[in-house]
Design a protein around this motif. Structure first.
Motif, PDB file in Angstrom:
ATOM      1  N   LYS A  48       0.808  -1.215   0.000  1.00  0.00           N
ATOM      2  CA  LYS A  48       0.000   0.000   0.000  1.00  0.00           C
ATOM      3  C   LYS A  48       0.843   1.268   0.000  1.00  0.00           C
ATOM      4  CE  LYS A  48      -3.874  -2.239   2.361  1.00  0.00           C
ATOM      5  NZ  LYS A  48      -4.733  -2.245   3.585  1.00  0.00           N
ATOM      6  N   ILE A  49       2.110   1.166   0.374  1.00  0.00           N
ATOM      7  CA  ILE A  49       3.045   2.287   0.317  1.00  0.00           C
ATOM      8  C   ILE A  49       4.299   1.817  -0.400  1.00  0.00           C
ATOM      9  CG2 ILE A  49       4.562   3.809   1.669  1.00  0.00           C
ATOM     10  CD1 ILE A  49       2.470   3.949   3.820  1.00  0.00           C
ATOM     11  N   ASP A  50       4.773   2.618  -1.323  1.00  0.00           N
ATOM     12  CA  ASP A  50       6.025   2.366  -2.038  1.00  0.00           C
ATOM     13  C   ASP A  50       7.066   3.308  -1.463  1.00  0.00           C
ATOM     14  OD1 ASP A  50       8.173   2.288  -3.806  1.00  0.00           O
ATOM     15  OD2 ASP A  50       6.910   2.166  -5.592  1.00  0.00           O
ATOM     16  N   LEU A  51       8.147   2.758  -0.933  1.00  0.00           N
ATOM     17  CA  LEU A  51       9.178   3.574  -0.301  1.00  0.00           C
ATOM     18  C   LEU A  51       9.784   4.592  -1.252  1.00  0.00           C
ATOM     19  CD1 LEU A  51      11.125   0.952   1.865  1.00  0.00           C
ATOM     20  CD2 LEU A  51       9.652   2.786   2.695  1.00  0.00           C
ATOM     21  N   ASP A  52       9.753   4.323  -2.543  1.00  0.00           N
ATOM     22  CA  ASP A  52      10.439   5.187  -3.500  1.00  0.00           C
ATOM     23  C   ASP A  52       9.501   5.963  -4.411  1.00  0.00           C
ATOM     24  OD1 ASP A  52      13.187   4.462  -2.746  1.00  0.00           O
ATOM     25  OD2 ASP A  52      12.610   2.476  -3.465  1.00  0.00           O
ATOM     26  N   ALA A  53       8.230   6.009  -4.070  1.00  0.00           N
ATOM     27  CA  ALA A  53       7.260   6.776  -4.854  1.00  0.00           C
ATOM     28  C   ALA A  53       7.132   8.191  -4.292  1.00  0.00           C
ATOM     29  CB  ALA A  53       5.904   6.084  -4.832  1.00  0.00           C
ATOM     30  N   ASP A  54       6.717   9.106  -5.138  1.00  0.00           N
ATOM     31  CA  ASP A  54       6.413  10.474  -4.719  1.00  0.00           C
ATOM     32  C   ASP A  54       5.303  10.420  -3.668  1.00  0.00           C
ATOM     33  OD1 ASP A  54       5.561  13.109  -4.458  1.00  0.00           O
ATOM     34  OD2 ASP A  54       5.472  13.503  -6.603  1.00  0.00           O
ATOM     35  N   VAL A  55       5.560  10.960  -2.473  1.00  0.00           N
ATOM     36  CA  VAL A  55       4.568  10.858  -1.400  1.00  0.00           C
ATOM     37  C   VAL A  55       3.306  11.655  -1.708  1.00  0.00           C
ATOM     38  CG1 VAL A  55       6.268  10.411   0.411  1.00  0.00           C
ATOM     39  CG2 VAL A  55       5.568  12.771  -0.080  1.00  0.00           C
ATOM     40  N   ASN A  56       3.348  12.551  -2.682  1.00  0.00           N
ATOM     41  CA  ASN A  56       2.150  13.315  -3.010  1.00  0.00           C
ATOM     42  C   ASN A  56       0.990  12.426  -3.451  1.00  0.00           C
ATOM     43  OD1 ASN A  56       2.802  16.128  -2.544  1.00  0.00           O
ATOM     44  ND2 ASN A  56       4.285  15.937  -4.202  1.00  0.00           N
ATOM     45  N   GLN A  57       1.298  11.230  -3.947  1.00  0.00           N
ATOM     46  CA  GLN A  57       0.225  10.341  -4.376  1.00  0.00           C
ATOM     47  C   GLN A  57      -0.590   9.814  -3.202  1.00  0.00           C
ATOM     48  OE1 GLN A  57       2.852   7.294  -6.249  1.00  0.00           O
ATOM     49  NE2 GLN A  57       1.773   5.807  -4.993  1.00  0.00           N
ATOM     50  N   TYR A  58      -0.067   9.976  -1.966  1.00  0.00           N
ATOM     51  CA  TYR A  58      -0.794   9.523  -0.785  1.00  0.00           C
ATOM     52  C   TYR A  58      -1.459  10.681  -0.035  1.00  0.00           C
ATOM     53  CZ  TYR A  58       2.458   5.690  -1.687  1.00  0.00           C
ATOM     54  OH  TYR A  58       3.179   4.686  -2.288  1.00  0.00           O
ATOM     55  N   LEU A  59      -1.316  11.902  -0.540  1.00  0.00           N
ATOM     56  CA  LEU A  59      -1.759  13.088   0.186  1.00  0.00           C
ATOM     57  C   LEU A  59      -2.934  13.764  -0.506  1.00  0.00           C
ATOM     58  CD1 LEU A  59       1.776  14.601   0.971  1.00  0.00           C
ATOM     59  CD2 LEU A  59       0.271  13.365   2.561  1.00  0.00           C
ATOM     60  N   ASP A  60      -3.649  14.590   0.259  1.00  0.00           N
ATOM     61  CA  ASP A  60      -4.716  15.411  -0.302  1.00  0.00           C
ATOM     62  C   ASP A  60      -4.293  16.871  -0.424  1.00  0.00           C
ATOM     63  OD1 ASP A  60      -4.599  15.775   2.421  1.00  0.00           O
ATOM     64  OD2 ASP A  60      -6.767  15.788   2.731  1.00  0.00           O
ATOM     65  N   ALA A  89      -4.054  23.197  27.863  1.00  0.00           N
ATOM     66  CA  ALA A  89      -4.888  24.403  27.880  1.00  0.00           C
ATOM     67  C   ALA A  89      -4.832  25.161  26.556  1.00  0.00           C
ATOM     68  CB  ALA A  89      -4.460  25.312  29.029  1.00  0.00           C
ATOM     69  N   GLN A  90      -3.766  24.944  25.773  1.00  0.00           N
ATOM     70  CA  GLN A  90      -3.624  25.630  24.491  1.00  0.00           C
ATOM     71  C   GLN A  90      -4.348  24.895  23.363  1.00  0.00           C
ATOM     72  OE1 GLN A  90       0.638  25.650  24.421  1.00  0.00           O
ATOM     73  NE2 GLN A  90       0.816  27.467  25.706  1.00  0.00           N
ATOM     74  N   GLY A  91      -4.923  23.740  23.675  1.00  0.00           N
ATOM     75  CA  GLY A  91      -5.658  22.990  22.670  1.00  0.00           C
ATOM     76  C   GLY A  91      -4.786  21.989  21.930  1.00  0.00           C
ATOM     77  N   VAL A  92      -5.435  21.061  21.259  1.00  0.00           N
ATOM     78  CA  VAL A  92      -4.740  20.024  20.502  1.00  0.00           C
ATOM     79  C   VAL A  92      -5.235  20.083  19.058  1.00  0.00           C
ATOM     80  CG1 VAL A  92      -4.231  17.571  20.298  1.00  0.00           C
ATOM     81  CG2 VAL A  92      -4.608  18.581  22.561  1.00  0.00           C
ATOM     82  N   ALA A  93      -4.363  20.468  18.148  1.00  0.00           N
ATOM     83  CA  ALA A  93      -4.743  20.563  16.735  1.00  0.00           C
ATOM     84  C   ALA A  93      -4.847  19.167  16.129  1.00  0.00           C
ATOM     85  CB  ALA A  93      -3.711  21.384  15.970  1.00  0.00           C
ATOM     86  N   PRO A  94      -5.879  18.889  15.333  1.00  0.00           N
ATOM     87  CA  PRO A  94      -5.950  17.607  14.615  1.00  0.00           C
ATOM     88  C   PRO A  94      -4.729  17.445  13.709  1.00  0.00           C
ATOM     89  CG  PRO A  94      -8.032  18.813  14.456  1.00  0.00           C
ATOM     90  CD  PRO A  94      -7.028  19.757  15.043  1.00  0.00           C
ATOM     91  N   LEU A  95      -4.363  16.195  13.461  1.00  0.00           N
ATOM     92  CA  LEU A  95      -3.151  15.918  12.690  1.00  0.00           C
ATOM     93  C   LEU A  95      -3.205  16.548  11.303  1.00  0.00           C
ATOM     94  CD1 LEU A  95      -0.426  14.536  12.400  1.00  0.00           C
ATOM     95  CD2 LEU A  95      -1.622  12.426  11.771  1.00  0.00           C
ATOM     96  N   ASP A  96      -4.333  16.463  10.624  1.00  0.00           N
ATOM     97  CA  ASP A  96      -4.396  17.030   9.275  1.00  0.00           C
ATOM     98  C   ASP A  96      -4.230  18.540   9.308  1.00  0.00           C
ATOM     99  OD1 ASP A  96      -6.870  17.443  10.481  1.00  0.00           O
ATOM    100  OD2 ASP A  96      -7.995  17.206   8.627  1.00  0.00           O
ATOM    101  N   GLN A  97      -4.772  19.184  10.339  1.00  0.00           N
ATOM    102  CA  GLN A  97      -4.620  20.638  10.466  1.00  0.00           C
ATOM    103  C   GLN A  97      -3.168  21.007  10.728  1.00  0.00           C
ATOM    104  OE1 GLN A  97      -7.383  22.601  13.186  1.00  0.00           O
ATOM    105  NE2 GLN A  97      -5.787  24.055  13.769  1.00  0.00           N
ATOM    106  N   PHE A  98      -2.517  20.247  11.606  1.00  0.00           N
ATOM    107  CA  PHE A  98      -1.107  20.516  11.896  1.00  0.00           C
ATOM    108  C   PHE A  98      -0.264  20.391  10.634  1.00  0.00           C
ATOM    109  CE2 PHE A  98       3.189  19.129  12.791  1.00  0.00           C
ATOM    110  CZ  PHE A  98       3.608  20.022  13.764  1.00  0.00           C
ATOM    111  N   ILE A  99      -0.489  19.333   9.881  1.00  0.00           N
ATOM    112  CA  ILE A  99       0.312  19.068   8.684  1.00  0.00           C
ATOM    113  C   ILE A  99       0.147  20.163   7.637  1.00  0.00           C
ATOM    114  CG2 ILE A  99       0.504  17.524   6.688  1.00  0.00           C
ATOM    115  CD1 ILE A  99       1.888  16.446   9.124  1.00  0.00           C
ATOM    116  N   LYS A 100      -1.081  20.622   7.432  1.00  0.00           N
ATOM    117  CA  LYS A 100      -1.368  21.545   6.342  1.00  0.00           C
ATOM    118  C   LYS A 100      -1.159  23.013   6.714  1.00  0.00           C
ATOM    119  CE  LYS A 100      -4.863  18.351   4.584  1.00  0.00           C
ATOM    120  NZ  LYS A 100      -6.311  18.118   4.373  1.00  0.00           N
ATOM    121  N   GLN A 101      -1.128  23.298   8.011  1.00  0.00           N
ATOM    122  CA  GLN A 101      -1.068  24.690   8.442  1.00  0.00           C
ATOM    123  C   GLN A 101       0.218  25.370   8.017  1.00  0.00           C
ATOM    124  OE1 GLN A 101      -0.954  25.254  12.719  1.00  0.00           O
ATOM    125  NE2 GLN A 101      -2.041  27.200  12.561  1.00  0.00           N
TER     126      GLN A 101
END
Length: 669
Positions: free
Chosen positions: A138-150, A185-197
Motif C-alpha cells: 500500500k506504500i512504495d518507499l520510493d514513490a512520490d509521497v504526493n500520491q498519498y496526500l490530499d 490548555a492551548q488545545g490540541v490541533a488535529p493531525l491534518d490541520q497541523f500538517i497543512k497549516q
C-alpha cells in the motif's frame, strides 16, 4: 540524538567503582562478538581481549551496577525519577523504577504501571506502521509521497520526496518550531490541520543531506492514516498496541482519563514544581505515553524480526529491511536505517532512537546481533541538562561492561595530519536548522568552529569536556578522526583541497555540518551586530545623560535648526533599532528555552514583524541623513566620526534584518 557531554557523571562513575569491582568477581558472560560493522572496525585491536573482560549480563550483576549508579546520579543531577528496561533472549531481563513519579508525594516509579512520555522514540511506532503498509503493497518507499496526500508537497530541484527520504531524514525540510510543544490548555490541533497549516521550507535536495525532521514523521503518520483509512491513533491501537499487548500505552492527546492517575509528573528539575502534561503537535513524531514494561514488548518484537510471543507485527524480511537498509553520507560514521539510526559502539551493531520532550528524556538501544535491548528514561531535565549525561553514561557504561569490544584505531603520518587539520579548520553550520524565518538569526549565532591545534589534532567547539574545554580529535585514517581518550569518530569530505562537510559519530545519522558561506558566517556577523548594538545603545544613552550634564552645569543645548533635528531623530532611530533588535534576540532565546511559550507569543512576533521594516529601514535612512548633515556642518571630527559609525551600525542591522528575516512579508516559524 545529540552530543552528550559528561559533566558531573564522571565523578559518579568513579563512585560506583566499588559496586563494579564487587560484581567483577562473578563469572564472565560468553558473548561471542559478531564481526563489527565498517563504522567501528579497529585498524589494530584485540576484540577477543575486550570480550573476555565482559561482565555476565544477568539480573544480579545488572541490578547491583544500576543500584550503585543511578540513585546517586539522579540525586546529583536533581532528577526526580527514571525507568530502566533491559531485554535479552526474547525475555525481559530487568525492568526497574528509580526515584519518584510524583516527587512531592513520594510516589515511586513503577515500570509496570507508571507512564513516561517517550518523545521521539514514538517515531519508531510510526515507522513500523509505515513498514506494515509497505509489506502490504500500500506504500512504495520510493514513490512520490504526493500520491498519498490530499495536498501537495512542492518538489525541490525537480525532485519530489519519497517515504525513504522521510524515514532517513533526508527529505530536506528545515526545522519547524511552531506547534512543536504545548500544553493541554492551548488545545490540541488535529493531525491534518497541523500538517497543512505550515509546511517547512525545503532547504536541501532530497536524499543528500540528513536533517532531522519532526514534521516529516508527522507527515508519515498522516499518510498511514490516509492509506489505512483509519485515524492514526486507532491504527496504532489496533495493529501495534493490541498484538504487542501494550495495554498501558497511547498516542492520544489529551491523555485519556483512564491513564491520568498513572502518568509520571514532568519536571524541569526535581526541586522545581511539576510541569503540565505536554502536548506534542506532530503527534506521530512524539506523543507516545507508555510504561517501561509495555516498551519492552516493542523492543523484543524488533529484536526478533517482528515477533512478540505469537504475534508477528512485521514479516521477518520486512523487519530486516528496516534494520539493515542504511544510507551512507560520510564513511565510518553511524547512519540512518529505515526509521532507526545506528549507534554502533564497542564494535557492536546497535540501532537506536532517542526521545526528548521538554522534560522527559529517553534512549532506546537494540544490540541486534546480541539480542539485547536497553531502554532508559528520566522525567526531568535536571541541573545543567543532567538528563542527557545520565542517558549517555548508562548506554556507554552498559556496553563497556556487558558487551565490550574494539576501539577504532589507526594512524596517519605527521604531514597528512597537519595538512588535513588545516583543510578542516573553519566555521560550519548544522544541517538541522531554520533558514526561512527569523529563527535563522539564532541558528547563525550557534555555528560550530573547527580549530587546527597546530600539532596535527583538531578541536570542535560543539564537542567539549565536562569543564567546557573543546575535546581533541586525532586522525586515525585519512579524513577520519577519533576523540582522544574516547571512542567517538569524526569523518569529513573534502573538495578542491578543503573540507566541505563533516559529521560526528553519535549524531551524523540525523545531522551533519557544512562549511558556512561567507554571507552567513557568524565569524563576522556576530561581532558586527554586537558592535552595532553597542554603538546605538551608547547613542541612545547619551541623550538623557547629555541632558542631565547640561542641566547640572546650566549649559544650553548647542545645536539648532537642521543639526538639532538630525541629532534628535538619529537618537530616536538608534534607540528604536537597538531595542527592537534586542527584543528579537530575547524572544528567540526564550522560545528555544521554553517551547511551550511559542503558542503564546504569536502576537508579539506579529508586532515585531510590523515594527521591524519601519524601524530598520527608517532608522538606516535617518542614520544616513544624519551623517550627511553632520559631515557638511561645522561639527567636530569626533561628531562626524560618530555620525558615520551610527549610520554604519543602522545599515548593518538593516542588512541583518533582511538576511535573517526579521523583515519578512511571509512571517512564519
Amino acid at each position: 540524538m545529540h552530543n552528550k557531554k559528561k559533566r558531573f557523571l564522571l565523578g559518579l562513575l568513579l563512585a560506583a567503582g566499588a559496586i563494579q569491582a564487587a560484581a567483577a568477581a562473578q563469572p564472565a558472560a560468553i558473548n561471542p562478538a559478531p564481526s563489527p560493522p565498517a563504522t567501528t572496525t579497529a585498524a589494530a585491536a584485540d576484540s577477543a581481549a575486550g570480550a573476555a573482560a565482559a561482565h555476565a549480563l544477568n539480573v544480579a550483576d545488572l541490578e547491583a551496577w544500576l543500584d550503585g549508579f543511578l540513585p546517586n546520579a539522579l540525586n546529583a543531577g536533581d532528577v526526580a525519577g527514571a525507568v530502566v528496561v533491559v531485554v535479552k533472549d526474547d525475555q525481559v531481563l530487568l525492568e526497574k523504577g528509580f526515584g519518584y513519579s510524583d516527587y512531592d508525594k513520594r510516589v515511586r516509579v513503577d515500570p509496570a504501571t507508571t507512564l513516561f512520555r517517550w518523545g521521539s522514540i514514538s517515531k519508531l511506532y510510526t515507522w513500523t506502521a509505515v513498514m506494515q503498509l509497505v509489506e502490504q503493497g500500500k506504500i512504495d518507499l520510493d514513490a512520490d509521497v504526493n500520491q498519498y496526500l490530499d495536498f501537495k508537497i512542492p518538489a525541490r530541484d525537480g525532485k519530489p520526496i519519497t517515504m525513504r527520504n522521510i524515514m532517513t531524514h533526508t527529505a530536506g525540510f528545515e526545522e519547524r518550531l511552531k506547534g512543536l510543544i504545548g500544553v493541554e490548555a492551548q488545545g490540541v490541533a488535529p493531525l491534518d490541520q497541523f500538517i497543512k497549516q505550515y509546511i517547512p521550507a525545503r532547504i536541501f535536495a532530497p536524499g543528500e543531506t540528513p536533517a532531522y525532521s519532526n514534521f516529516a514523521c508527522a507527515l508519515a503518520g498522516y499518510i498511514v492514516a490516509r492509506v489505512s483509512g483509519m485515524p492514526f491513533d486507532d491504527y496504532v491501537d489496533k495493529y501495534l498496541f493490541e498484538p504487542l499487548k501494550m495495554r498501558n500505552s497511547t498516542f492520544r492527546q489529551p491523555l485519556p482519563e483512564a491513564f491520568k492517575p498513572h502518568v509520571s509528573n514532568a519536571y524541569q528539575a526535581a526541586s522545581f514544581p511539576a510541569k503540565p502534561y505536554e502536548i506534542v503537535g506532530p503527534a506521530p513524531a512524539g506523543s507516545l505515553a507508555a510504561t517501561g514494561e509495555d516498551m519492552a514488548h516493542f523492543m523484543i518484537a524488533h529484536l526478533y524480526d517482528g515477533r512478540y510471543g505469537t504475534a508477528q507485527i512485521l514479516k521477518p524480511e520486512t523487519a530486516q529491511q528496516m534494520h539493515n537498509t542504511a544510507l551512507t553520507i560520510l564513511p565510518r560514521l553511524n547512519r540512518m536505517v529505515l526509521g532507526f539510526y545506528e549507534d554502533n559502539y564497542d564494535g557492536r551493531r546497535v540501532i537506536a532512537h532517542g526521545g526528548d520532550t521538554q522534560w522527559f528524556h529517553s534512549d532506546l538501544h537494540l544490540y541486534l546481533d546480541d539480542h539485547v535491548g536497553l531502554l532508559v528514561s528520566v522525567n526531568s531535565l535536571g541541573k545543567e541538562g543532567a538528563a542527557h549525561d545520565i542517558l549517555s553514561a548508562v548506554f556507554h557504561e552498559f556496553t563497556d561492561r556487558y558487551l565490550p569490544g574494539a576501539t577504532p584505531d589507526g594512524k596517519v603520518d605527521e604531514k597528512t595530519a597537519t595538512e588535513h587539520a588545516r583543510m578542516i579548520a573553519g566555521r560550519y553550520r548544522v544541517s538541522r536548522r531554520i533558514e526561512s524565518n527569523f529563527a535563522s538569526l539564532l541558528y547563525m549565532a550557534l555555528q560550530t568552529t573547527v580549530a587546527d591545534n597546530g600539532d596535527g589534532t583538531i578541536a570542535v567547539s560543539s564537542a567539549t569536556s565536562p569543564s567546557g574545554v573543546p575535546l581533541r580529535w586525532r586522525e586515525i585514517e585519512p579524513l577520519v578522526w577519533r576523540q582522544e581518550h574516547g571512542k567517538s569518530l569524526l569523518s569529513a569530505r573534502a573538495e578542491n583541497g578543503q573540507v566541505v562537510r563533516f559529521g560526528l559519530g553519535d549524531e551524523a545519522a540525523i545531522e551533519v555540518y557544512d562549511r558556512t558561506p561567507w554571507a552567513k558566517s557568524s565569524g563576522w556577523w556576530v561581532p558586527a551586530m554586537s558592535a552595532s548594538v553597542i554603538v546605538l545603545l551608547l547613542t541612545a544613552l547619551a541623550w538623557p545623560i547629555g541632558a542631565l550634564v547640561r542641566r547640572h552645569h546650566r549649559v544650553a543645548y548647542a545645536l539648532s535648526g537642521i543639526d538639532a533635528r538630525a541629532h534628535r531623530w538619529v537618537r530616536i532611530a538608534a534607540s528604536c533599532a537597538a531595542l527592537i533588535f534586542v527584543a528579537w534576540v530575547i524572544l528567540l532565546v526564550a522560545m528555544l528555552s521554553m517551547l511551550d511559550l511559542i503558542p503564546k507569543v504569536g502576537g508579539l512576533i506579529g508586532l515585531l514583524h510590523v515594527l521591524s521594516p519601519i524601524v530598520f529601514i527608517g532608522g538606516a535612512a535617518v542614520g544616513l541623513w544624519n551623517a550627511w548633515v553632520v559631515g557638511n556642518g561645522g561639527r567636530s571630527r569626533w561628531a562626524k566620526l560618530w555620525g558615520v559609525l551610527v549610520a554604519v551600525s543602522l545599515l548593518i542591522l538593516l542588512w541583518a534584518a533582511f538576511s535573517f528575516h526579521l523583515i519578512s512579508f511571509k512571517p512564519g516559524f
